[in-house]
Design a protein around this motif. Structure first.
Motif, PDB file in Angstrom:
ATOM      1  N   GLU A   1      -1.306  -2.898  16.085  1.00  0.00           N
ATOM      2  CA  GLU A   1      -2.373  -1.898  16.096  1.00  0.00           C
ATOM      3  C   GLU A   1      -2.724  -1.418  17.499  1.00  0.00           C
ATOM      4  O   GLU A   1      -3.330  -0.351  17.651  1.00  0.00           O
ATOM      5  CB  GLU A   1      -3.608  -2.457  15.379  1.00  0.00           C
TER       6      GLU A   1
ATOM      7  N   ILE B   1      -1.255   2.015  18.066  1.00  0.00           N
ATOM      8  CA  ILE B   1      -1.721   3.120  17.235  1.00  0.00           C
ATOM      9  C   ILE B   1      -2.969   3.739  17.855  1.00  0.00           C
ATOM     10  O   ILE B   1      -3.907   3.030  18.230  1.00  0.00           O
ATOM     11  CB  ILE B   1      -2.060   2.640  15.806  1.00  0.00           C
TER      12      ILE B   1
ATOM     13  N   LYS C   1       6.442   7.286   9.636  1.00  0.00           N
ATOM     14  CA  LYS C   1       5.581   8.348   9.117  1.00  0.00           C
ATOM     15  C   LYS C   1       5.374   8.180   7.622  1.00  0.00           C
ATOM     16  O   LYS C   1       4.283   8.443   7.103  1.00  0.00           O
ATOM     17  CB  LYS C   1       6.200   9.715   9.417  1.00  0.00           C
TER      18      LYS C   1
ATOM     19  N   SER D   1       2.740   5.419   7.163  1.00  0.00           N
ATOM     20  CA  SER D   1       1.404   5.876   7.526  1.00  0.00           C
ATOM     21  C   SER D   1       0.855   6.899   6.548  1.00  0.00           C
ATOM     22  O   SER D   1      -0.352   7.110   6.472  1.00  0.00           O
ATOM     23  CB  SER D   1       1.401   6.457   8.946  1.00  0.00           C
ATOM     24  N   SER D   2       1.746   7.540   5.782  1.00  0.00           N
ATOM     25  CA  SER D   2       1.320   8.517   4.774  1.00  0.00           C
ATOM     26  C   SER D   2       1.202   7.904   3.388  1.00  0.00           C
ATOM     27  O   SER D   2       1.057   8.620   2.401  1.00  0.00           O
ATOM     28  CB  SER D   2       2.308   9.691   4.736  1.00  0.00           C
TER      29      SER D   2
ATOM     30  N   LYS E   1      -6.125  11.454  12.888  1.00  0.00           N
ATOM     31  CA  LYS E   1      -5.004  11.312  11.960  1.00  0.00           C
ATOM     32  C   LYS E   1      -4.232  12.612  11.774  1.00  0.00           C
ATOM     33  O   LYS E   1      -3.018  12.588  11.574  1.00  0.00           O
ATOM     34  CB  LYS E   1      -5.514  10.797  10.616  1.00  0.00           C
TER      35      LYS E   1
ATOM     36  N   ASP F   1      -1.716  12.816  14.503  1.00  0.00           N
ATOM     37  CA  ASP F   1      -0.562  11.934  14.322  1.00  0.00           C
ATOM     38  C   ASP F   1       0.325  12.346  13.150  1.00  0.00           C
ATOM     39  O   ASP F   1       1.554  12.308  13.245  1.00  0.00           O
ATOM     40  CB  ASP F   1      -1.029  10.493  14.107  1.00  0.00           C
ATOM     41  N   GLU F   2      -0.296  12.735  12.031  1.00  0.00           N
ATOM     42  CA  GLU F   2       0.454  12.924  10.792  1.00  0.00           C
ATOM     43  C   GLU F   2       0.695  14.380  10.437  1.00  0.00           C
ATOM     44  O   GLU F   2       1.503  14.680   9.560  1.00  0.00           O
ATOM     45  CB  GLU F   2      -0.297  12.216   9.655  1.00  0.00           C
TER      46      GLU F   2
ATOM     47  N   THR G   1      -3.851   3.196   7.082  1.00  0.00           N
ATOM     48  CA  THR G   1      -2.716   2.363   6.679  1.00  0.00           C
ATOM     49  C   THR G   1      -2.242   1.434   7.786  1.00  0.00           C
ATOM     50  O   THR G   1      -1.993   0.247   7.562  1.00  0.00           O
ATOM     51  CB  THR G   1      -1.550   3.262   6.231  1.00  0.00           C
ATOM     52  N   LEU G   2      -2.105   1.970   8.988  1.00  0.00           N
ATOM     53  CA  LEU G   2      -1.612   1.176  10.118  1.00  0.00           C
ATOM     54  C   LEU G   2      -2.742   0.579  10.949  1.00  0.00           C
ATOM     55  O   LEU G   2      -2.506   0.002  12.005  1.00  0.00           O
ATOM     56  CB  LEU G   2      -0.710   2.042  11.004  1.00  0.00           C
TER      57      LEU G   2
END
Length: 521
Positions: free
Chosen positions: A267, A270, A320, A323-324, A465, A468-469, A480-481
């Motif tokens: 973590e 992240i 990815k 994390s999704s 987020k 990142d996503e 999630t992470l």
């Protein structure tokens, strides 16, 4: 006790509803649970024959109620999971609290004036769970009496509502098709994966027997159903899996490695909402390690399995996908069924129906089919929105993409919490943490920040987020992470020590699981 006088309604008796009931009971409340079906378990009560856990059971267990010793499998099947949930409900005397066959059709917040809602600085006017200015009115349809000519509606008034309806049930997502190119022109049978999963095993087996079945999708349900059909029908009546986007499918033996990597050290790599310069810099310096991990898994999967041969190489990174919250486990003998001709894979950007099958983009001939199963997901946002009779609260859900505060509280909807909505690799573990947090809140052990502070918090999460996503962002899947980071916030709120290990190296490198938070309640 004051808690005896407060009425709490819990909607749904899946894993979220069971835990919400258990922890509110422990705090002295007398909750009432409304369950639309005739039994507990949620999605586990209606699933396909081959379904089993896709999470190692050590991460899918209650913190104070272990799996029975006779369950030796790392990934128990759906029957074992349902038996485990029943044992939990019996052990903590939850069943007497449940009204089965009682479907909550809508909920309405009753207050002296809706103008009060806009003027409040604090959630519910006080920042506390119960407000003197409003209550919830629930309309419940009782379908339990078979002799009644029509279901009867009953109205309940409660002080607090906990929605535990889950994301993967009730309202299927059916794709739209041009006129005369949809299921209405097809001579065969079209159904959603939800309907297939709801069938008894023998009925489902009889439905697909010696039929040409096409399954649409590439998420967990689609892959599992296609594998099950292929195993039953064999090469004489092969199944076709038609998909638009390929995803990484991970074999079971790799999953413990992934879950063991969910520790504090990981973590640190992240980015977090509202992080300071030092934390940002640390994440920047360590993030290449995540890239190396993701690439290593991808290279291994491409080496071990014929992904390129079957056009199954995803265009996105493995990390990815995690994390999704798009996590799919490889069914047993999946590639063997492809090799022996029991299962065919087709990738296409679009399709439509014709009289005897499907018209697939890029194909000159129709894909002949007798049955088409749409494993195309659920409209979870719409399902949640439709629960409210108030257009104000419907807009709160529909017109914002920000996550909920602590992933269970909407800053603008008072005296209500939502459990089981936030997605996670280990949904039972993460939902239990929020159930404990909510029980502490209901017991008056802490107050919520101001509405503006909560909105700032969720906007920070969304901003972080989305960066990142990007297009994969979903508000139900922001942590999630960062499971341990989120648990630290919950522990801080309730006044508990967030450091759960007994020495430094374990704290940094050991994975966190449900047992680490056993005494949090």
């Amino acid at each position: 006790m004051e808690s005896d006088k407060k009425r709490i309604a819990i909607i749904g008796a899946g894993i979220s509803g069971l835990m919400a009931c258990k922890y509110t009971l422990e705090k002295g409340f007398n909750p009432i649970v409304f369950e639309a079906r005739s039994g507990i378990g949620g999605v586990w009560s209606q699933t396909i024959e081959s379904t089993k856990l896709q999470t190692p059971k050590d991460f899918y267990q209650f913190s104070d109620f272990s799996w029975p010793r006779e369950v030796k499998e790392t990934y128990p099947d759906h029957t074992q999971v349902l038996e485990y949930l029943h044992a939990y409900a019996l052990h903590f005397n939850i069943l007497p609290r449940i009204k089965f066959n009682s479907k909550v059709t809508c909920i309405d917040y009753v207050t002296s004036s809706t103008a009060d809602l806009h003027s409040w600085d604090l959630w519910g006017g006080s920042g506390e769970p119960f407000s003197p200015w409003g209550k919830w009115r629930l309309t419940v349809r009782n379908g339990q009496n078979p002799s009644a000519s029509a279901p009867t509606d009953q109205v309940y008034q409660v002080d607090f509502v906990i929605l535990c309806m889950g994301r993967y049930s009730d309202l299927p997502n059916i794709p739209d098709f041009p006129l005369s190119k949809g299921p209405e022109v097809f001579n065969g049978k079209v159904l959603h994966s939800m309907d297939y999963a709801a069938m008894d095993d023998d009925v489902a087996a009889d439905l697909i027997k010696e039929k040409r079945v096409t399954v649409i999708g590439f998420q967990k349900s689609a892959v599992d159903i296609a594998a099950e059909v292929a195993n039953k029908n064999g090469a004489t009546h092969p199944c076709t899996l038609l998909f638009k986007t390929a995803h990484w499918i991970v074999p079971e033996y790799l999953l413990p490695l992934v879950f063991q990597g969910l520790n504090r050290f990981t973590e640190l790599m992240i980015h977090k909402p509202g992080e300071g310069f030092f934390i940002w810099l640390l994440a920047m310096l360590l993030s290449p390690l995540l890239w190396i991990f993701s690439m290593s898994i991808e290279c291994y999967l491409k080496y071990m399995y014929p992904l390129k041969k079957y056009n199954m190489v995803p265009t996105h990174r493995f990390l990815k996908q995690i994390s999704s919250c798009m996590f799919t486990v490889l069914p047993a003998n999946f590639y063997d069924r492809i090799k022996d001709g029991s299962l065919f894979l087709k990738k296409s950007q679009s399709f439509s129906f014709c009289r005897n099958g499907l018209i697939v983009q890029g194909e000159s001939k129709p894909l002949l089919s007798d049955i088409v199963i749409l494993a195309t997901g659920y409209k979870s946002e719409e399902k949640l929105k439709n629960m409210f009779s108030s257009t104000l609260f419907q807009k709160c859900i529909a017109e914002s993409s920000a996550p909920f505060y602590r992933e269970c509280i909407h800053p603008q909807i008072p005296q209500l919490a939502i459990l089981g909505y936030a997605d996670s690799p280990a949904i039972l573990y993460s939902t239990e943490m929020r159930s404990k947090w909510l029980a502490h809140f209901l017991a008056g052990n802490f107050r919520l920040p101001t509405i503006s502070k909560m909105e700032e918090d969720v906007m920070e999460w969304e901003k972080c987020k989305r960066r990142d996503e990007k297009e994969s962002y979903r508000r139900s899947c922001v942590s999630t992470l960062l499971q341990i980071y989120c648990n630290d916030q919950l522990c801080k709120d309730v006044g508990c020590n967030s450091r759960r290990k007994n020495w430094f190296l374990a704290e940094l490198f050991a994975a966190y699981g449900p047992k680490d938070y056993k005494d949090l309640s």
